[in-house]
Each structure stands twice: as structure tokens, then as C-alpha cells.
Design a protein around this motif. Sequence first.
Motif, PDB file in Angstrom:
ATOM      1  N   LEU A   1       1.726 -10.162  14.418  1.00 16.35           N
ATOM      2  CA  LEU A   1       2.970 -10.168  13.646  1.00 16.35           C
ATOM      3  C   LEU A   1       2.937  -9.113  12.546  1.00 16.35           C
ATOM      4  O   LEU A   1       3.941  -8.436  12.289  1.00 16.35           O
ATOM      5  CB  LEU A   1       3.193 -11.550  13.033  1.00 16.35           C
ATOM      6  CG  LEU A   1       3.626 -12.646  14.001  1.00 16.35           C
ATOM      7  CD1 LEU A   1       3.458 -14.016  13.357  1.00 16.35           C
ATOM      8  CD2 LEU A   1       5.068 -12.439  14.428  1.00 16.35           C
ATOM      9  N   ALA A   2       1.807  -8.963  11.891  1.00 15.01           N
ATOM     10  CA  ALA A   2       1.690  -7.960  10.827  1.00 15.01           C
ATOM     11  C   ALA A   2       1.822  -6.555  11.394  1.00 15.01           C
ATOM     12  O   ALA A   2       2.467  -5.685  10.794  1.00 15.01           O
ATOM     13  CB  ALA A   2       0.351  -8.122  10.106  1.00 15.01           C
TER      14      ALA A   2
ATOM     15  N   VAL B   1      -6.118  -0.003  10.755  1.00 12.85           N
ATOM     16  CA  VAL B   1      -5.663   0.168  12.125  1.00 12.85           C
ATOM     17  C   VAL B   1      -4.733   1.370  12.242  1.00 12.85           C
ATOM     18  O   VAL B   1      -3.667   1.407  11.621  1.00 12.85           O
ATOM     19  CB  VAL B   1      -4.948  -1.108  12.615  1.00 12.85           C
ATOM     20  CG1 VAL B   1      -4.424  -0.911  14.032  1.00 12.85           C
ATOM     21  CG2 VAL B   1      -5.899  -2.293  12.552  1.00 12.85           C
ATOM     22  N   PRO B   2      -5.113   2.367  13.036  1.00 14.19           N
ATOM     23  CA  PRO B   2      -4.228   3.523  13.250  1.00 14.19           C
ATOM     24  C   PRO B   2      -3.107   3.141  14.205  1.00 14.19           C
ATOM     25  O   PRO B   2      -3.354   2.743  15.337  1.00 14.19           O
ATOM     26  CB  PRO B   2      -5.164   4.560  13.875  1.00 14.19           C
ATOM     27  CG  PRO B   2      -6.231   3.749  14.545  1.00 14.19           C
ATOM     28  CD  PRO B   2      -6.365   2.459  13.784  1.00 14.19           C
ATOM     29  N   LEU B   3      -1.877   3.235  13.739  1.00 17.07           N
ATOM     30  CA  LEU B   3      -0.749   2.747  14.536  1.00 17.07           C
ATOM     31  C   LEU B   3       0.394   3.743  14.468  1.00 17.07           C
ATOM     32  O   LEU B   3       0.989   3.949  13.407  1.00 17.07           O
ATOM     33  CB  LEU B   3      -0.307   1.388  13.996  1.00 17.07           C
ATOM     34  CG  LEU B   3       0.553   0.524  14.912  1.00 17.07           C
ATOM     35  CD1 LEU B   3      -0.175   0.242  16.216  1.00 17.07           C
ATOM     36  CD2 LEU B   3       0.902  -0.783  14.215  1.00 17.07           C
TER      37      LEU B   3
ATOM     38  N   ALA C   1       4.700  -3.705  10.574  1.00 14.27           N
ATOM     39  CA  ALA C   1       4.342  -2.372  10.079  1.00 14.27           C
ATOM     40  C   ALA C   1       4.861  -1.266  10.990  1.00 14.27           C
ATOM     41  O   ALA C   1       5.164  -0.162  10.524  1.00 14.27           O
ATOM     42  CB  ALA C   1       2.817  -2.266   9.947  1.00 14.27           C
ATOM     43  N   ALA C   2       4.955  -1.564  12.287  1.00 13.37           N
ATOM     44  CA  ALA C   2       5.425  -0.559  13.250  1.00 13.37           C
ATOM     45  C   ALA C   2       6.382  -1.222  14.229  1.00 13.37           C
ATOM     46  O   ALA C   2       5.993  -1.591  15.344  1.00 13.37           O
ATOM     47  CB  ALA C   2       4.235   0.060  13.983  1.00 13.37           C
ATOM     48  N   PRO C   3       7.644  -1.397  13.835  1.00 17.44           N
ATOM     49  CA  PRO C   3       8.608  -2.133  14.671  1.00 17.44           C
ATOM     50  C   PRO C   3       8.795  -1.561  16.066  1.00 17.44           C
ATOM     51  O   PRO C   3       9.190  -2.282  16.979  1.00 17.44           O
ATOM     52  CB  PRO C   3       9.901  -2.053  13.859  1.00 17.44           C
ATOM     53  CG  PRO C   3       9.457  -1.816  12.445  1.00 17.44           C
ATOM     54  CD  PRO C   3       8.230  -0.974  12.558  1.00 17.44           C
TER      55      PRO C   3
ATOM     56  N   ARG D   1       2.029 -12.640   3.169  1.00 16.28           N
ATOM     57  CA  ARG D   1       2.294 -11.274   3.612  1.00 16.28           C
ATOM     58  C   ARG D   1       3.795 -11.052   3.631  1.00 16.28           C
ATOM     59  O   ARG D   1       4.540 -11.819   4.244  1.00 16.28           O
ATOM     60  CB  ARG D   1       1.722 -11.029   5.008  1.00 16.28           C
ATOM     61  CG  ARG D   1       2.084  -9.630   5.550  1.00 16.28           C
ATOM     62  CD  ARG D   1       1.534  -9.375   6.927  1.00 16.28           C
ATOM     63  NE  ARG D   1       1.956 -10.355   7.905  1.00 16.28           N
ATOM     64  CZ  ARG D   1       3.145 -10.381   8.486  1.00 16.28           C
ATOM     65  NH1 ARG D   1       4.074  -9.479   8.162  1.00 16.28           N
ATOM     66  NH2 ARG D   1       3.437 -11.315   9.366  1.00 16.28           N
ATOM     67  N   VAL D   2       4.233 -10.023   2.947  1.00 17.13           N
ATOM     68  CA  VAL D   2       5.656  -9.669   2.950  1.00 17.13           C
ATOM     69  C   VAL D   2       5.987  -8.992   4.272  1.00 17.13           C
ATOM     70  O   VAL D   2       5.288  -8.065   4.714  1.00 17.13           O
ATOM     71  CB  VAL D   2       5.980  -8.724   1.774  1.00 17.13           C
ATOM     72  CG1 VAL D   2       7.433  -8.279   1.830  1.00 17.13           C
ATOM     73  CG2 VAL D   2       5.679  -9.415   0.447  1.00 17.13           C
ATOM     74  N   ASN D   3       7.022  -9.450   4.922  1.00 17.84           N
ATOM     75  CA  ASN D   3       7.472  -8.861   6.180  1.00 17.84           C
ATOM     76  C   ASN D   3       8.286  -7.612   5.865  1.00 17.84           C
ATOM     77  O   ASN D   3       9.491  -7.676   5.608  1.00 17.84           O
ATOM     78  CB  ASN D   3       8.310  -9.879   6.955  1.00 17.84           C
ATOM     79  CG  ASN D   3       8.775  -9.347   8.296  1.00 17.84           C
ATOM     80  OD1 ASN D   3       8.493  -8.213   8.667  1.00 17.84           O
ATOM     81  ND2 ASN D   3       9.511 -10.181   9.027  1.00 17.84           N
TER      82      ASN D   3
END
Length: 400
Positions: free
Chosen positions: A238-239, A218-220, A243-245, A152-154
Motif C-alpha cells: 500500500l505504501a 526502494v528504487p521505484l 508513492a508511485a500510483p 503513514r500519510v497516504n
Amino acid sequence: MTPAARLAAAIDVLDAILAGAPAERALTNWGRANRFAGSGDRAAVRDHVFDALRCRGSFAALGGALTGRGLMLGLCRAEDRAPEAFFTGAGHAPAALTDAERDHLCVARPAAEDLAARDWPDWLLPQIKEDLGSDFDAVSAQMQARAPVFLRVNVAKTTRRAAQAALAAEGIEAAAHPLAETALEVTAGARKIMKSRAYETGLVELQDAASQAMLALVPLSPGARVLDYCAGGGGKALALAAAAPQARITAHDIDAARMRDIAPRAKRAGARITLAQPGKVTGTFDLVLVDAPCSGSGTWRRAPEAKWALTPARLAELTALQGEILAQAARFVAPGGRLCYMTCSLLSVENAAPIAAFRGTGWQVTRALRLTPRDGGDGFFGAVLERDGTDRELALTSLG
């Protein structure tokens, strides 16, 4: 070590596993007792062992016995390698073929689909056939093969293209995978990943592509309060953080020891994750994620030993636990929030069934997704639920 000696070593390890030793312990014990074996030898023996565990039923049928020797005879036959070239008794090779073994090896091999069906536990075969339907033969064949390695790319630190370039500079080739915008499939150099600078600096993490695809459900929103209720090692937390820091993410697990890797992984990734002690979660959250304990049947390519260890009694325990965890987690969902249920299972009894039961408690399904190895990654299931509203039928989406 010669190829024949590697087969002999795998026979010894497999016999220990069949006698009850955990696979990793049996491999470790063999390695300690055979320190002359180089890294290539150890990797080859390990590959033989895990190939045999994935294909235990079909290899035993091809080799004539559910023993280490029978499984390695089956491996040779499955790979169209002449067993008599390796089973010679010379040097460190396995003992020469017996007359009974020669007779068995002359028997016509079963059809591929029959061999694939043998690599499911007998008691589970009717259920998995029903659950997979027309996909049964294709999925069964894929479950016999080694799983791809995914990263997974961060995206909080880099882009997929830049991550590919960083990996390539260290001799690791990776291709973009269509299951998720963050997914890379490693095509060469997989054994270098853990020591690569790209990994050590948090540009990439090991995570299956199907798991990454599930997170797209996942709604974020920015600043959302998120609870990863069964966090384990924290892969999904972590993912979500990447995706939403700005999201405020809390990780919880009933066993605190399972979360011991989250802090160093989060530090490497540059993520902020709060750890909650078991049973000490407070407040409510906009999103509660339940990656529920399950059979792991969707990941049996990676953990084939678990396939043969699962029993009907254990599956019943897991399905009961899944319902209990859903009820527990739902208490932490804030008004207007969402509950997301996931498993890495192929079995409807762990997927649609607990969700159907839970819908009767005042929740509705807004989105659901089911993936199998035909889609490229592991088998996964996910559903997003909301409180109150009109009850609807569970609509499954497949990317295959």
C-alpha cells in the motif's frame, strides 16, 4: 474499578498467560467474565498486562516471583508506587503482602541497566549484546517502554499537513516524525484512530515510522512492475502504491489468508493492487520486495509475548527459511531489476548474515539500512541487491 482492582484483574490474566494461554485470548476471556468493567478499566488492565510482558524479567526480579502477582508487585516498584497501598486484601484488591514479600521489597533494587538486560531471553542475551554493541543499554531501556503509535500519510490522497489537520478535527494529535516524510507520530487520541474519518477515507494508515523509512530505500520508477513477495496484510504494498500510483503492484503470500485485508485496505486507500494466489506468481518484475518472516525482535515492544516464545530452534528455522525465500524471490527479478530484502529484526543472523550468504550467488548490495528503536521507531533492516557487478562489502547505515 479501583486501581487496586485493576491490578488484581491483571494478575489473573497474567497467570493465565504464564500457564500457556495466548495474551489476547486471556484478555478476551477476562473481559467476557467481567462485563461490568468499563472501557477505561479494560484499557488499564490491558496496559498492565502488556507492560508486564515487555518487562517480564525485570518485574519478576523487582516483585520476587515470575507469577502474575510477582509481576504486578514489580510493576508497582518500577513505577515507584507503594505496593502496600494496593495489596491490601480489601474489596477487590489483591491479597495483603506476605512477610516474605515485604522482606523482598526491602532489598535494594538492581541497577537500571541490569534490569534492562533481564528483559531479553537469557539464551539470546549474548547475541543481542554483540549485535547492538554500544547501543545495547539504550535500546534495552527503550524496549521496556510502550512503542509510539505511528501513521503513514497516504500521499496519493493528501499531504502530511492536511492529514494532521483532519486528525486534529477529530481530537487526534499527531506530529511529523523525521524518520520518513510520510510519518506522523500520534501524541494524543490514539484510541480514536480506527473510527476516525481520516482513517476510514484512507488519508492515513497505521504503519511504524521505521517501516516507512525502509521504503525510502526502494528504487521505484513510474510504471514499474513490483512484486511484494511476502505481502502479509499489505502494508508495504500500500505504501509503494501511494508513492508511485502508476506502478503495477502484485501482492503474494504463501498463506492467502494473510492477505485477506489487502483488498479492503486498497479500496480505502484508492490503490490498485493485484493479488496472486500462493505459488501462482508469473512473469518477472522490476522490483521484488521480500519482507521476510523473522523473529520480529525489532517489534517486541508491540508484541512482547513473541519475545518469550522465541526459541533457538525456531530462530534456526527462520534463518533457513529466509535464505530459501531470497532464492525463490530472486527468480522473479527481471534483467536489470532489483531485489529488496527486509526484516523487522535486530539480529545480524537474520539481517547481514543471509545477505552475505546470498551475495555469493551473483548479487551485489547497492544500499543497506539498519534502524533500532534509538531512531524512533521499531528495529528494521533493509538491503537492495542487483545482479552481476563487482562484489562489495555490506555497508550499514544508521540514522541514530
